[in-house]
Write an enzyme that holds these catalytic residues in place. Structure first.
Site, PDB file in Angstrom:
ATOM      1  N   ASP A  36       0.774  -1.189  -0.039  1.00 13.61           N
ATOM      2  CA  ASP A  36      -0.048   0.094  -0.074  1.00 13.61           C
ATOM      3  C   ASP A  36       0.844   1.249   0.107  1.00 13.61           C
ATOM      4  O   ASP A  36       0.635   2.152  -0.618  1.00 13.61           O
ATOM      5  CB  ASP A  36      -1.154   0.160   1.142  1.00 13.61           C
ATOM      6  CG  ASP A  36      -0.431  -0.083   2.565  1.00 13.61           C
ATOM      7  OD1 ASP A  36       0.922  -0.642   2.632  1.00 13.61           O
ATOM      8  OD2 ASP A  36      -1.260   0.013   3.655  1.00 13.61           O
ATOM      9  N   GLY A 122      -3.457  -5.900  18.925  1.00 14.56           N
ATOM     10  CA  GLY A 122      -2.236  -6.738  18.663  1.00 14.56           C
ATOM     11  C   GLY A 122      -2.077  -7.772  17.762  1.00 14.56           C
ATOM     12  O   GLY A 122      -1.417  -8.625  17.873  1.00 14.56           O
ATOM     13  N   ALA A 123      -3.341  -7.908  16.983  1.00 17.74           N
ATOM     14  CA  ALA A 123      -3.339  -9.040  16.290  1.00 17.74           C
ATOM     15  C   ALA A 123      -3.413  -8.852  15.035  1.00 17.74           C
ATOM     16  O   ALA A 123      -3.679  -9.738  13.985  1.00 17.74           O
ATOM     17  CB  ALA A 123      -4.821  -9.880  16.502  1.00 17.74           C
ATOM     18  N   GLY A 124      -2.926  -7.657  14.506  1.00 20.50           N
ATOM     19  CA  GLY A 124      -2.867  -7.509  12.930  1.00 20.50           C
ATOM     20  C   GLY A 124      -4.118  -7.167  12.346  1.00 20.50           C
ATOM     21  O   GLY A 124      -4.363  -7.190  11.110  1.00 20.50           O
ATOM     22  N   SER A 126      -5.934  -4.269  12.857  1.00 16.80           N
ATOM     23  CA  SER A 126      -5.899  -2.786  12.530  1.00 16.80           C
ATOM     24  C   SER A 126      -7.009  -2.236  13.483  1.00 16.80           C
ATOM     25  O   SER A 126      -8.033  -1.333  12.977  1.00 16.80           O
ATOM     26  CB  SER A 126      -6.286  -2.406  11.253  1.00 16.80           C
ATOM     27  OG  SER A 126      -6.008  -1.400  10.829  1.00 16.80           O
ATOM     28  N   SER A 127      -6.729  -2.447  14.803  1.00 10.15           N
ATOM     29  CA  SER A 127      -7.551  -1.725  15.750  1.00 10.15           C
ATOM     30  C   SER A 127      -7.513  -0.331  15.796  1.00 10.15           C
ATOM     31  O   SER A 127      -8.379   0.553  16.001  1.00 10.15           O
ATOM     32  CB  SER A 127      -7.486  -2.297  17.237  1.00 10.15           C
ATOM     33  OG  SER A 127      -5.982  -2.254  17.339  1.00 10.15           O
ATOM     34  N   SER A 128      -6.138   0.284  15.416  1.00 10.36           N
ATOM     35  CA  SER A 128      -5.975   1.528  15.443  1.00 10.36           C
ATOM     36  C   SER A 128      -6.586   2.282  14.318  1.00 10.36           C
ATOM     37  O   SER A 128      -7.133   3.407  14.291  1.00 10.36           O
ATOM     38  CB  SER A 128      -4.586   1.843  15.564  1.00 10.36           C
ATOM     39  OG  SER A 128      -3.724   1.498  13.934  1.00 10.36           O
ATOM     40  N   GLU A 160      -2.118   8.870  11.653  1.00  9.36           N
ATOM     41  CA  GLU A 160      -0.848   7.745  11.932  1.00  9.36           C
ATOM     42  C   GLU A 160       0.550   8.096  11.578  1.00  9.36           C
ATOM     43  O   GLU A 160       1.575   7.970  12.223  1.00  9.36           O
ATOM     44  CB  GLU A 160      -1.504   6.467  11.446  1.00  9.36           C
ATOM     45  CG  GLU A 160      -0.734   5.237  11.680  1.00  9.36           C
ATOM     46  CD  GLU A 160      -1.451   4.442  12.848  1.00  9.36           C
ATOM     47  OE1 GLU A 160      -0.839   3.939  13.606  1.00  9.36           O
ATOM     48  OE2 GLU A 160      -2.782   4.156  12.588  1.00  9.36           O
ATOM     49  N   ASP A 172      -5.518   0.335   5.507  1.00  5.25           N
ATOM     50  CA  ASP A 172      -6.312  -0.290   6.812  1.00  5.25           C
ATOM     51  C   ASP A 172      -7.534   1.008   6.971  1.00  5.25           C
ATOM     52  O   ASP A 172      -8.554   0.404   7.060  1.00  5.25           O
ATOM     53  CB  ASP A 172      -5.480   0.027   8.221  1.00  5.25           C
ATOM     54  CG  ASP A 172      -4.523  -1.063   8.125  1.00  5.25           C
ATOM     55  OD1 ASP A 172      -4.414  -2.120   7.184  1.00  5.25           O
ATOM     56  OD2 ASP A 172      -3.425  -0.878   8.979  1.00  5.25           O
TER      57      ASP A 172
END
Length: 387
Positions: A36, A122-124, A126-128, A160, A172
């Site tokens: 990306d 922390g699981a990839g 994309s919580s952020s 970000e 994301d």
């Protein structure tokens, strides 16, 4: 958590009901990793895991935020002066979005925010980005700013990049803003155009969180981004989107071995994404299996972002599903999650073997989520009933 439950918690904290609830999903990337930010192609889908932000305007110039994931913490900052980082990491994402919007010449007022999320951290997944898009959606709706979903995604990416100092690409945030249920979303990261690809109905989407102590660390991510740009510069193109393997071979003597392998991954991964789009649309699962296996190999050997724990999960899933399914590490790497597309009859076998054998092999316990592709950003007014 239902909208009514979240509104009740909001009232308990703030003494009144929210105006509305903004909700944005996490995502899983089917294929297209680290392409990306090289202006390439990605093929993610939004998930039903979501971050919700209940909100209302205030009469002053402060944004006050609480998170149900961090009870007892509060983040409060003024919007009538330069927004600076605070002490709570989750609160800094709120500040980051507000900061970027204000740099666009928008004068914000005060808001009360209550954040709730079931996106695994922390699981990839994309919580952020889910938080950034939900906060941006709340601000956009509260002040009638008129930003499109794509613009909100760009605001989240800038938050970000420019405030949180992680040089992520647009994927994301864009799929979180624009995803559609039961579909993967091909994103052209050069011009942000999208194409839908219906997920085959006979495949189950499993996400397996390795729970490896993931320390991706922005420096590792940013180092790879710099290597990609150095390779593009050596080939005299603006980004690796415009490069091919022939050009890469021609520039090999001007590159370090690391830069060469990073660029090789991106160039070959772009083609794999386009081929995977066709495979999904035509339900060619065997082709998709081959493409995802090649992606995994490239992530391991050329981009060097896999770890033994995720390699173990991929190998186990692949041994069970064969060519009737596919698996690879997904997300930012250095741990995180594996995405597995499989037939429904394989789910029990995968689950049992990972629950029994993975702890023996790694000393870790994995979380397994059976998922479906979900919708992107939504705004639900307070008087709208939903669960």
């Amino acid at each position: 958590m239902t909208n009514d439950e979240l509104s009740q918690r909001f009232a308990e904290i703030y003494g009144g009901q929210p105006e509305a609830i903004a909700s944005a999903p996490g995502r899983v990337n089917i294929i297209g990793e680290f392409t990306d930010y090289n202006n390439g192609f990605v093929l993610p889908c939004a998930l039903e895991f979501r971050t919700q932000v209940a909100y209302r305007q205030r009469s002053d110039n402060s944004i006050v935020a609480h998170s149900l994931q961090y009870p007892g913490q509060k983040d409060e900052f003024p919007v009538d002066r330069v927004i600076e980082p605070g002490t709570n990491q989750w609160g800094n994402y709120v500040r980051a979005v507000a900061f970027i919007i204000e740099t666009m010449g928008v004068k914000l007022g005060g808001m009360d925010l209550l954040i709730e999320s079931n996106v695994p951290q922390g699981a990839g997944l994309s919580s952020s980005a889910a938080l950034e898009v939900a906060v941006g959606g709340a601000i956009n709706a509260a002040f009638n700013l008129g930003f499109s979903p794509t613009e909100l995604a760009q605001i989240g990416q800038s938050a970000e990049n420019d405030f949180m100092n992680c040089q992520c690409g647009i994927m994301d945030q864009l799929v979180s803003a624009c995803g559609q249920r039961d579909n993967a979303l091909l994103i052209d990261c050069l011009d942000l155009t999208t194409q839908l690809a219906t997920m085959p109905g006979d495949l189950v989407l499993l996400i397996i969180n390795s729970n490896y102590p993931r320390k991706l660390v922005d420096s590792e991510y940013n180092d790879r981004r710099e290597d990609c740009q150095a390779a593009a510069d050596a080939m005299q193109v603006s980004s690796l989107r415009d490069a091919d393997l022939s050009a890469l071979e021609g520039a090999k003597t001007r590159l370090t071995d690391t830069q060469y392998r990073r660029a090789k991954h991106v160039i070959t991964e772009n083609q794999r994404v386009l081929d995977a789009l066709d495979a999904l649309r035509n339900s060619h699962i065997e082709t998709l299996s081959t493409l995802m296996a090649a992606s995994q190999m490239s992530l391991r050997n050329d981009f060097e972002v896999t770890v033994p724990a995720t390699d173990w999960i991929v190998d186990k899933c692949t041994s069970i599903v064969g060519k009737k399914g596919a698996a690879r590490q997904t997300g930012g790497g250095f741990g995180g999650a594996v995405v597995c597309l499989c037939q429904s009859e394989s789910v029990e076998d995968i689950t049992r073997k990972i629950e029994v054998e993975y702890p023996k092999a790694t000393g870790l316990h994995a979380d397994i989520f059976r998922c479906v592709a979900g919708d992107g950003l939504s705004i639900t007014p307070r008087n709208h009933t939903s669960s």
